[in-house]
Write an enzyme that holds these catalytic residues in place. Structure first.
Site, PDB file in Angstrom:
ATOM      1  N   LYS A  52     -48.827 -19.983 -42.839  1.00  0.00           N
ATOM      2  CA  LYS A  52     -47.500 -20.368 -43.336  1.00  0.00           C
ATOM      3  C   LYS A  52     -46.506 -19.224 -43.137  1.00  0.00           C
ATOM      4  CE  LYS A  52     -49.319 -23.702 -46.683  1.00  0.00           C
ATOM      5  NZ  LYS A  52     -49.519 -24.104 -48.083  1.00  0.00           N
ATOM      6  N   GLN A  96     -50.596 -21.587 -53.768  1.00  0.00           N
ATOM      7  CA  GLN A  96     -51.663 -22.159 -52.950  1.00  0.00           C
ATOM      8  C   GLN A  96     -52.774 -22.698 -53.852  1.00  0.00           C
ATOM      9  OE1 GLN A  96     -51.288 -22.499 -49.661  1.00  0.00           O
ATOM     10  NE2 GLN A  96     -53.249 -23.568 -49.501  1.00  0.00           N
ATOM     11  N   ASP A 119     -43.459 -27.790 -52.277  1.00  0.00           N
ATOM     12  CA  ASP A 119     -44.673 -28.611 -52.145  1.00  0.00           C
ATOM     13  C   ASP A 119     -44.407 -30.040 -52.627  1.00  0.00           C
ATOM     14  OD1 ASP A 119     -46.910 -27.434 -50.969  1.00  0.00           O
ATOM     15  OD2 ASP A 119     -47.491 -26.350 -52.786  1.00  0.00           O
TER      16      ASP A 119
END
Ligand SMILES: Nc1nc2c(c(=O)[nH]1)N[C@@H](CN(C=O)c1ccc(C(=O)N[C@@H](CCC(=O)O)C(=O)O)cc1)CN2
Length: 297
Positions: A52, A96, A119
């Site tokens: 990422k 994460q 997200d």
């Protein structure tokens, strides 16, 4: 024999098409910023956050990474989130998953400023999505929609069977695909561990989406002739190789590709799209926070 969907190529196209928006923001003196937070040392998660960060660098997003010790207390993690919530250079961030067992991921999500929740996991963003007024579509479901669109798979009136009811993939994807929209209008069946006659439900579907987290759970006998098969699973299976593992999807690729019309591979299918749509959400977050209109693909 199925045509194989190239997720890396479609993800490249998404990244390429974000460059205009990033330039527009730069002209207005703004550079999109994305922070990744990793708690603990899960090797797969380390790989994903590194990827990422590399993606950010490639497209001109300011990437920041925060490592949180795996033994840190919830309060220590929440302090990090508060810092990111108030940092004007961070337009979006994510924690994460998975997190260590002593951390409640739901509580973590609650503490992320919904305007920075790239997200799309915060309840406010989930509610907006269900209401048909989304701000940040979760990256994997959005990536699946973009893949279908790139390969001209029309969802309108089609039967879609999703195997898996997770908060990250199954539930939001079902919601998106039933919406009255060009990339929706499907009839969706969501299967899970208590579903009876699961193979009948996958075999009768025009589009099968496997997101169950079990290696090779869906095989060719469960796929109807010519169906589109989207494999969301990315499972690390131990091997004797130097690397020590291989990546295996939730679909048994060899048998499924004999029946499908279109199929995603693992790796190189949905995974790269998840990352590309994270960049998309970051650019969108920056454009909202900086009040700069941009064209998004
Ligand atoms: N906070 C989040 N955590 C997790 C998410 C998420 O969307 N948000 N999804 C998954 C992991 N994931 C993203 O974080 C992810 C997984 C895989 C890939 C990817 O590019 N895979 C490559 C192969 C990579 C490799 O070599 O290991 C591929 O499939 O080609 C991207 C993102 C769980 N956690």
């Amino acid at each position: 024999m199925a045509e194989i969907i190239d997720g890396n190529a479609v993800a490249d196209d998404v990244r390429q098409s974000l460059t205009d928006a990033i330039e527009t923001l730069a002209d207005a003196g703004a550079r999109p910023g994305l922070a990744t937070v990793l708690m603990g040392d899960d090797p797969a998660s380390e790989t994903y956050v590194n990827m990422k960060q590399r993606d950010c660098e490639e497209v001109g997003i300011e990437g920041t990474h925060v490592d949180v010790d795996g033994d840190a207390s919830p309060a220590q993690l929440y302090d990090t989130l508060e810092d990111l919530n108030t940092d004007p250079d961070v337009h979006g961030y994510l924690v994460q998953s998975p997190v260590p067992d002593h951390i409640d991921y739901r509580e973590v999500i609650h503490r992320i400023d919904p305007a920075k929740d790239v997200d799309g996991f915060h309840p406010e963003n989930v509610g907006r999505l269900v209401a048909g007024n989304d701000r940040f579509r979760p990256c994997t479901p959005h990536g699946v929609q973009k893949l279908l669109e790139a390969y001209d798979v029309d969802t309108e009136g089609k039967d879609v069977t999703i195997v898996g009811r997770s908060r990250i993939v199954g539930k939001p994807l079902a919601n998106l695909l039933i919406q009255k929209a060009d990339d929706g209008n499907a009839t969706v069946t969501v299967c899970h561990s208590r579903t009876e006659n699961l193979a009948e439900k996958t075999r009768s579907a025009d589009i099968v989406i496997a997101a169950v987290g079990v290696p090779e759970f869906v095989d060719g006998s469960m796929i109807g002739e010519g169906a589109t098969v989207i494999d969301v699973g990315i499972n690390r299976v131990e091997t004797d190789t130097e690397k020590g593992y291989e990546l295996v999807g939730d679909v048994e690729f060899e048998s499924a590709k004999e029946k499908a019309g279109l199929i995603t591979p693992v790796p190189g299918g949905v995974g790269p799209m998840t990352r590309a749509m994270l960049l998309y959400n970051t650019v969108k977050a920056a454009s909202i926070q900086e009040d700069v209109d941009v064209d998004l693909p």
